[in-house]
Design a protein around this motif. Structure first.
Motif, PDB file in Angstrom:
ATOM      1  N   SER A 146      41.488  30.366  25.228  1.00 29.54           N
ATOM      2  CA  SER A 146      40.930  29.386  26.171  1.00 29.54           C
ATOM      3  C   SER A 146      41.867  29.156  27.344  1.00 29.54           C
ATOM      4  CB  SER A 146      40.660  28.056  25.465  1.00 29.54           C
ATOM      5  OG  SER A 146      39.646  28.194  24.517  1.00 29.54           O
ATOM      6  N   CYS A 147      43.169  29.065  27.068  1.00 30.11           N
ATOM      7  CA  CYS A 147      44.149  28.864  28.140  1.00 30.11           C
ATOM      8  C   CYS A 147      44.196  30.070  29.074  1.00 30.11           C
ATOM      9  CB  CYS A 147      45.524  28.575  27.548  1.00 30.11           C
ATOM     10  SG  CYS A 147      45.591  26.984  26.689  1.00 30.11           S
ATOM     11  N   LEU A 148      44.098  31.266  28.503  1.00 35.51           N
ATOM     12  CA  LEU A 148      44.095  32.480  29.334  1.00 35.51           C
ATOM     13  C   LEU A 148      42.834  32.555  30.195  1.00 35.51           C
ATOM     14  CD1 LEU A 148      45.544  35.137  26.859  1.00 35.51           C
ATOM     15  CD2 LEU A 148      46.660  34.159  28.879  1.00 35.51           C
ATOM     16  N   ILE A 149      41.698  32.185  29.629  1.00 32.35           N
ATOM     17  CA  ILE A 149      40.446  32.172  30.397  1.00 32.35           C
ATOM     18  C   ILE A 149      40.547  31.165  31.536  1.00 32.35           C
ATOM     19  CG2 ILE A 149      37.986  31.573  30.309  1.00 32.35           C
ATOM     20  CD1 ILE A 149      37.971  32.782  27.448  1.00 32.35           C
ATOM     21  N   MET A 150      41.090  29.972  31.239  1.00 33.02           N
ATOM     22  CA  MET A 150      41.235  28.940  32.267  1.00 33.02           C
ATOM     23  C   MET A 150      42.159  29.434  33.382  1.00 33.02           C
ATOM     24  SD  MET A 150      42.388  24.946  31.744  1.00 33.02           S
ATOM     25  CE  MET A 150      43.914  25.350  30.945  1.00 33.02           C
ATOM     26  N   LEU A 151      43.288  30.021  33.010  1.00 34.29           N
ATOM     27  CA  LEU A 151      44.224  30.552  33.996  1.00 34.29           C
ATOM     28  C   LEU A 151      43.595  31.691  34.799  1.00 34.29           C
ATOM     29  CD1 LEU A 151      47.087  30.611  35.199  1.00 34.29           C
ATOM     30  CD2 LEU A 151      47.705  32.218  33.385  1.00 34.29           C
ATOM     31  N   GLY A 152      42.896  32.583  34.112  1.00 35.47           N
ATOM     32  CA  GLY A 152      42.236  33.699  34.792  1.00 35.47           C
ATOM     33  C   GLY A 152      41.173  33.233  35.776  1.00 35.47           C
ATOM     34  N   ALA A 153      40.381  32.218  35.379  1.00 39.67           N
ATOM     35  CA  ALA A 153      39.346  31.685  36.272  1.00 39.67           C
ATOM     36  C   ALA A 153      39.981  31.063  37.511  1.00 39.67           C
ATOM     37  CB  ALA A 153      38.488  30.663  35.528  1.00 39.67           C
ATOM     38  N   PHE A 154      41.076  30.327  37.305  1.00 40.81           N
ATOM     39  CA  PHE A 154      41.770  29.718  38.437  1.00 40.81           C
ATOM     40  C   PHE A 154      42.292  30.790  39.400  1.00 40.81           C
ATOM     41  CE2 PHE A 154      45.824  28.471  40.370  1.00 40.81           C
ATOM     42  CZ  PHE A 154      45.388  27.422  41.161  1.00 40.81           C
ATOM     43  N   LEU A 155      42.983  31.784  38.834  1.00 40.38           N
ATOM     44  CA  LEU A 155      43.541  32.850  39.673  1.00 40.38           C
ATOM     45  C   LEU A 155      42.449  33.636  40.394  1.00 40.38           C
ATOM     46  CD1 LEU A 155      46.389  34.190  37.359  1.00 40.38           C
ATOM     47  CD2 LEU A 155      46.641  32.813  39.434  1.00 40.38           C
ATOM     48  N   ALA A 156      41.374  33.930  39.678  1.00 42.38           N
ATOM     49  CA  ALA A 156      40.265  34.685  40.284  1.00 42.38           C
ATOM     50  C   ALA A 156      39.704  33.954  41.496  1.00 42.38           C
ATOM     51  CB  ALA A 156      39.170  34.944  39.249  1.00 42.38           C
ATOM     52  N   ASN A 157      39.548  32.638  41.364  1.00 50.74           N
ATOM     53  CA  ASN A 157      38.977  31.878  42.473  1.00 50.74           C
ATOM     54  C   ASN A 157      39.996  31.587  43.559  1.00 50.74           C
ATOM     55  OD1 ASN A 157      38.309  28.847  43.597  1.00 50.74           O
ATOM     56  ND2 ASN A 157      36.525  30.188  43.464  1.00 50.74           N
ATOM     57  N   TYR A 158      41.144  31.093  43.171  1.00 47.30           N
ATOM     58  CA  TYR A 158      42.113  30.612  44.150  1.00 47.30           C
ATOM     59  C   TYR A 158      42.891  31.743  44.828  1.00 47.30           C
ATOM     60  CZ  TYR A 158      45.613  27.601  46.288  1.00 47.30           C
ATOM     61  OH  TYR A 158      46.418  26.967  47.188  1.00 47.30           O
ATOM     62  N   VAL A 159      43.326  32.719  44.048  1.00 45.25           N
ATOM     63  CA  VAL A 159      44.166  33.782  44.597  1.00 45.25           C
ATOM     64  C   VAL A 159      43.328  34.927  45.160  1.00 45.25           C
ATOM     65  CG1 VAL A 159      45.968  35.478  44.058  1.00 45.25           C
ATOM     66  CG2 VAL A 159      46.092  33.177  43.095  1.00 45.25           C
ATOM     67  N   TRP A 160      42.338  35.383  44.363  1.00 45.66           N
ATOM     68  CA  TRP A 160      41.584  36.576  44.755  1.00 45.66           C
ATOM     69  C   TRP A 160      40.224  36.255  45.379  1.00 45.66           C
ATOM     70  CZ3 TRP A 160      43.536  37.204  39.417  1.00 45.66           C
ATOM     71  CH2 TRP A 160      44.813  37.776  39.416  1.00 45.66           C
ATOM     72  N   ASN A 161      39.906  34.981  45.575  1.00 43.95           N
ATOM     73  CA  ASN A 161      38.666  34.534  46.231  1.00 43.95           C
ATOM     74  C   ASN A 161      37.395  35.132  45.619  1.00 43.95           C
ATOM     75  OD1 ASN A 161      40.019  32.902  48.118  1.00 43.95           O
ATOM     76  ND2 ASN A 161      40.448  34.700  49.369  1.00 43.95           N
ATOM     77  N   VAL A 162      37.377  35.260  44.301  1.00 42.36           N
ATOM     78  CA  VAL A 162      36.182  35.744  43.608  1.00 42.36           C
ATOM     79  C   VAL A 162      35.132  34.644  43.663  1.00 42.36           C
ATOM     80  CG1 VAL A 162      35.257  36.508  41.377  1.00 42.36           C
ATOM     81  CG2 VAL A 162      37.534  37.235  42.104  1.00 42.36           C
ATOM     82  N   ASN A 163      33.898  35.006  43.933  1.00 40.94           N
ATOM     83  CA  ASN A 163      32.790  34.058  44.008  1.00 40.94           C
ATOM     84  C   ASN A 163      32.669  33.280  42.686  1.00 40.94           C
ATOM     85  OD1 ASN A 163      30.137  32.876  43.975  1.00 40.94           O
ATOM     86  ND2 ASN A 163      29.549  34.297  45.581  1.00 40.94           N
ATOM     87  N   VAL A 164      32.518  31.972  42.792  1.00 43.26           N
ATOM     88  CA  VAL A 164      32.451  31.100  41.619  1.00 43.26           C
ATOM     89  C   VAL A 164      31.301  31.484  40.699  1.00 43.26           C
ATOM     90  CG1 VAL A 164      32.184  28.707  40.885  1.00 43.26           C
ATOM     91  CG2 VAL A 164      33.524  29.220  42.896  1.00 43.26           C
ATOM     92  N   VAL A 165      30.216  31.953  41.244  1.00 44.23           N
ATOM     93  CA  VAL A 165      29.068  32.359  40.416  1.00 44.23           C
ATOM     94  C   VAL A 165      29.481  33.443  39.429  1.00 44.23           C
ATOM     95  CG1 VAL A 165      26.774  33.417  40.460  1.00 44.23           C
ATOM     96  CG2 VAL A 165      27.387  31.709  42.172  1.00 44.23           C
TER      97      VAL A 165
END
Length: 189
Positions: A146-165
């Motif tokens: 769960s912590c890795l998923i949370m961190l990955g979601a944050f990085l995907a959105n904040y760092v790599w600008n992956v679409n939230v959808v």
């Protein structure tokens, strides 16, 4: 029956009150709903509230209304959802109706502009509090995945600008896979 009417009334009044005095959008009301329904009234567990927020957040529409639907339905079924939604929708409807009548006069008012600018700081603090509370609760579960998923979601959105959808869909898929995997492991025992 009397107890259910009392809960419905308290639910309506609580969402009406929260919706009336919440500025800054849905994430602000999430903290206030947690304070009211988890901490103060004890109607919902904290983990359950986080799950409800996830459902409300990933459903189309305003998070305040979606949150009210989920909480109201959990507490009193369809009638509870209706009461909570009514309480959540009345204040913005009335406020926007009143504001629309004086918008032209107020849109260039420096005092109103300064007040709204100052409120942005408070809103940012409340949103940071929501992120902290949700993250802290997830870290307490001590689930590395769960912590890795949370961190990955944050990085995907904040760092790599992956679409939230895409992030939401991937996290939903991971949740389904994890649930099926856990159920399958428990079925073997």
């Amino acid at each position: 029956m009397k107890d259910k009417k009392h809960i419905l009334w308290k639910l309506f009044v609580s969402t009406l009150y929260l919706s009336t005095f919440t500025f800054g959008g849905g994430y602000v009301i999430v903290t206030l709903m947690k304070n009211k329904f988890v901490d103060e009234l004890g109607w919902i567990e904290e983990k359950e509230m986080l799950d409800m927020v996830a459902i409300a957040q990933s459903s189309p529409g305003p998070i305040a209304v979606n949150g009210a639907i989920v909480i109201g339905y959990k507490l009193c079924g369809i009638i509870g959802a209706g009461a909570a939604v009514l309480g959540a929708v009345i204040p913005p409807f009335v406020i926007l109706t009143l504001i629309s009548g004086v918008y032209e006069v107020m849109k260039d008012n420096q005092i109103v502009s300064a007040m709204l600018l100052g409120m942005q700081s408070g809103v940012a603090a409340v949103i940071a509090s929501v992120v902290y509370d949700m993250g802290k609760a997830e870290l307490k579960s001590k689930s590395v995945l769960s912590c890795l998923i949370m961190l990955g979601a944050f990085l995907a959105n904040y760092v790599w600008n992956v679409n939230v959808v895409y992030i939401i869909l991937l996290c939903a898929a991971l949740g389904v896979i994890r649930t099926l995997w856990t159920g399958r492991k428990e079925g073997r025992k």
